[in-house]
Structures are given as structure tokens and as C-alpha cells.
Design a protein around this motif. Structure first.
Motif, PDB file in Angstrom:
ATOM      1  N   LEU A 154      -5.553  -7.216   3.382  1.00 24.15           N
ATOM      2  CA  LEU A 154      -5.885  -6.205   2.375  1.00 24.15           C
ATOM      3  C   LEU A 154      -7.388  -6.144   2.126  1.00 24.15           C
ATOM      4  CD1 LEU A 154      -3.001  -6.748  -0.202  1.00 24.15           C
ATOM      5  CD2 LEU A 154      -3.331  -4.767   1.291  1.00 24.15           C
ATOM      6  N   ALA A 155      -8.052  -7.290   2.217  1.00 24.05           N
ATOM      7  CA  ALA A 155      -9.506  -7.313   2.044  1.00 24.05           C
ATOM      8  C   ALA A 155     -10.192  -6.531   3.158  1.00 24.05           C
ATOM      9  CB  ALA A 155     -10.011  -8.753   2.012  1.00 24.05           C
ATOM     10  N   LEU A 214       0.802  -1.220   0.000  1.00 21.52           N
ATOM     11  CA  LEU A 214       0.000   0.000   0.000  1.00 21.52           C
ATOM     12  C   LEU A 214       0.839   1.276   0.000  1.00 21.52           C
ATOM     13  CD1 LEU A 214      -2.760  -1.031   2.582  1.00 21.52           C
ATOM     14  CD2 LEU A 214      -2.859  -1.118   0.087  1.00 21.52           C
ATOM     15  N   ALA A 226      -5.043  -1.387  -2.502  1.00 24.73           N
ATOM     16  CA  ALA A 226      -5.608  -2.560  -1.842  1.00 24.73           C
ATOM     17  C   ALA A 226      -6.305  -3.467  -2.824  1.00 24.73           C
ATOM     18  CB  ALA A 226      -6.598  -2.126  -0.761  1.00 24.73           C
ATOM     19  N   ARG A 227      -6.709  -2.938  -3.982  1.00 20.75           N
ATOM     20  CA  ARG A 227      -7.394  -3.765  -4.970  1.00 20.75           C
ATOM     21  C   ARG A 227      -6.467  -4.225  -6.071  1.00 20.75           C
ATOM     22  NH1 ARG A 227     -10.978   0.488  -4.102  1.00 20.75           N
ATOM     23  NH2 ARG A 227     -10.381   1.506  -6.048  1.00 20.75           N
ATOM     24  N   PRO A 267     -12.225   2.004   1.332  1.00 21.04           N
ATOM     25  CA  PRO A 267     -12.393   1.619  -0.068  1.00 21.04           C
ATOM     26  C   PRO A 267     -11.666   2.536  -1.046  1.00 21.04           C
ATOM     27  CG  PRO A 267     -14.400   2.586   0.806  1.00 21.04           C
ATOM     28  CD  PRO A 267     -13.497   2.357   1.970  1.00 21.04           C
ATOM     29  N   GLU A 268     -11.280   3.745  -0.626  1.00 22.95           N
ATOM     30  CA  GLU A 268     -10.593   4.653  -1.534  1.00 22.95           C
ATOM     31  C   GLU A 268      -9.127   4.301  -1.705  1.00 22.95           C
ATOM     32  OE1 GLU A 268     -10.584   6.828   2.531  1.00 22.95           O
ATOM     33  OE2 GLU A 268     -11.803   5.392   1.417  1.00 22.95           O
ATOM     34  N   GLU A 290      -9.597  -2.850   2.354  1.00 22.64           N
ATOM     35  CA  GLU A 290     -10.456  -2.411   1.251  1.00 22.64           C
ATOM     36  C   GLU A 290     -11.887  -2.176   1.721  1.00 22.64           C
ATOM     37  OE1 GLU A 290     -11.852  -3.814  -3.230  1.00 22.64           O
ATOM     38  OE2 GLU A 290     -10.569  -5.102  -2.021  1.00 22.64           O
ATOM     39  N   GLN A 291     -12.335  -2.994   2.666  1.00 20.59           N
ATOM     40  CA  GLN A 291     -13.702  -2.880   3.145  1.00 20.59           C
ATOM     41  C   GLN A 291     -13.895  -1.598   3.955  1.00 20.59           C
ATOM     42  OE1 GLN A 291     -14.965  -5.993   5.845  1.00 20.59           O
ATOM     43  NE2 GLN A 291     -17.097  -5.708   5.275  1.00 20.59           N
TER      44      GLN A 291
END
Length: 236
Positions: A221-222, A25, A234-235, A229-230, A225-226
Motif C-alpha cells: 500500500l505504501a 482499495l 491507501a492511506r 497518491p490520489e 500511495e507513492q
């Protein structure tokens, strides 16, 4: 401010996972356990008796500690000297709980840890670096308002096997036996002053017993992301 807090017992993989998450990240990385190890080494090198709680606390308050926050190459220095290897010796591992359970020491290091987090975790993913901080009481005491809070756990068998591989380069019966006291006694001692065996409210538990490093990093990371989300990385 973007802060990711990761706690867990010895051998849960929190250091390797936290470093990997920080690198993924583009965040700073703080190993708070290394700070307690450095404090132990400082006391030993300055001839402070570890059983003298007041003297230990005074020594730690005066300790010239610098923590390098690059996840690719984190550093720990005492009075300008790199001690990253020295703090991982058996001597330090077997005595660090004497320092880590000193409440005055914890108060001092908590103050330093919060200062580092506040300094690094500004601006969010759009403008600041942010930080992943890992240890024993990050999710509950040091950074209870972190954006993402994770308790990383693993079975006793898995934790002993991992630490045996790390320390002895083997995970046979003899290596595991030699590591057992270092892992389980430290957890038992440290749990008297910090909560890292069960998740507090709002903290996500990830059991890595059957996960490899990449899978555990993906699970953390999930979570990030939750709740954030920005965060585009992470995605990735």
C-alpha cells in the motif's frame, strides 16, 4: 486506468497479499496463476496429453473459463462449474508447469488477462474499480505499464514454510520436504519462460521473509500511495 501488478515466486505470499490490497482499495482481483491451473485441469478432464504442445494450446484456446474478480471471494469456473478447489490439488500442482511453459498457452492467457485488466481498470479511483493482478509475468509482460508494479520475494526457507502450512497444515521437516518439489521445481520450470525472480526496471521489490501478512500488505500500500497518491484508501 488504475492497475496494480504483483509478481513473485511460489510461497512469496503474493495471492494473499494481492487479495488483501484489492479488498483494502476496493479493486477487482485477478489471480492469473489460477488461470494456468484451470487450463491444466481442463486439459486433464478433456483427455488432452500435456506433452502434446499443439493439442494443449488448441484446448486452452477453446477453454470456457470464467474468473470471478471479487477479492473477498474470487472464483474460477470451467464451463459453468466451480473448480476453485479442484485446481489446488496435488495432481494439478505437479503438472501445471507443463501447461504454463507452453508459449502458445501463455500467449492465449496473456490475451485473456489483458482483456480482463482493460475491462476492469477504467476510470481510476474516481470512477472505476481498478484491479490488482498477480502472477509471474504481470509486471513485465501482461501489464508492464501498470501504475504500481511490485515483485514480492521471500527466502526459500520462508516460502517452503508458508506453502507447507497452506498445503499440509504443518511446517515440520516432513511437511516441508513434501512441499519442496512443488515449490522449487515449479519456480525453476516457470522461470524459463517468465521473469519473476529479479525485479525489472521500475518494479519495486518487497522482501516479505520477516514480515507477516499485515506488514506486507502495508508495504504494498505504501508503494501504491507513492505512485498513485490520489488513492484515499491507501492511506486509511
Amino acid at each position: 486506468m488504475v492497475t496494480i501488478a504483483v509478481d513473485g515466486p511460489s510461497g512469496s505470499g503474493k495471492s494473499s497479499v494481492s487479495r488483501a490490497v484489492a479488498a483494502r482499495l476496493g479493486l477487482a482481483y485477478l489471480d492469473t496463476g489460477a488461470m494456468y491451473r484451470a487450463a491444466t485441469l481442463w486439459c486433464v478432464r478433456t483427455d488432452v496429453a500435456l506433452d502434446d504442445a499443439d493439442a494443449v494450446a488448441d484446448a486452452v484456446r477453446a477453454m470456457p473459463l470464467t474468473s470471478g474478480l471479487d477479492p473477498a471471494a474470487p472464483t474460477v469456473s470451467l464451463d459453468g462449474t466451480d473448480v476453485a478447489a479442484a485446481i489446488r490439488t496435488t495432481e494439478v500442482s505437479s503438472t501445471v508447469s507443463k501447461v504454463a511453459t507452453n508459449l502458445e498457452v501463455r500467449a492465449e492467457l496473456k490475451r485473456r488477462q489483458r482483456a480482463i485488466i482493460d475491462d476492469e481498470a477504467t476510470g481510476g479511483f474516481s470512477g472505476g474499480r481498478g484491479i490488482v493482478a498477480e502472477g509471474r509475468d504481470i509486471t513485465t509482460v501482461v501489464a508492464p505499464d501498470a501504475d504500481a508494479r511490485v515483485l514480492l520475494t521471500a527466502s526459500e526457507e520462508a516460502r517452503l514454510r508458508r506453502r507447507s502450512l497452506e498445503v499440509h497444515g504443518a511446517a515440520d521437516a516432513a511437511a516441508v520436504a513434501a512441499t519442496r518439489d512443488q515449490v522449487l521445481r515449479r519456480d525453476r520450470d516457470d522461470s524459463t519462460v517468465s521473469q519473476f525472480l529479479q525485479a525489472s526496471d521500475g518494479v519495486v521489490t518487497i522482501d516479505s521473509s520477516e514480515l507477516d501478512l499485515d506488514q506486507t500488505v502495508a508495504a504494498v500500500l505504501a508503494v501504491v500511495e507513492q505512485v498513485v497518491p490520489e488513492a484515499p484508501s491507501a492511506r486509511a
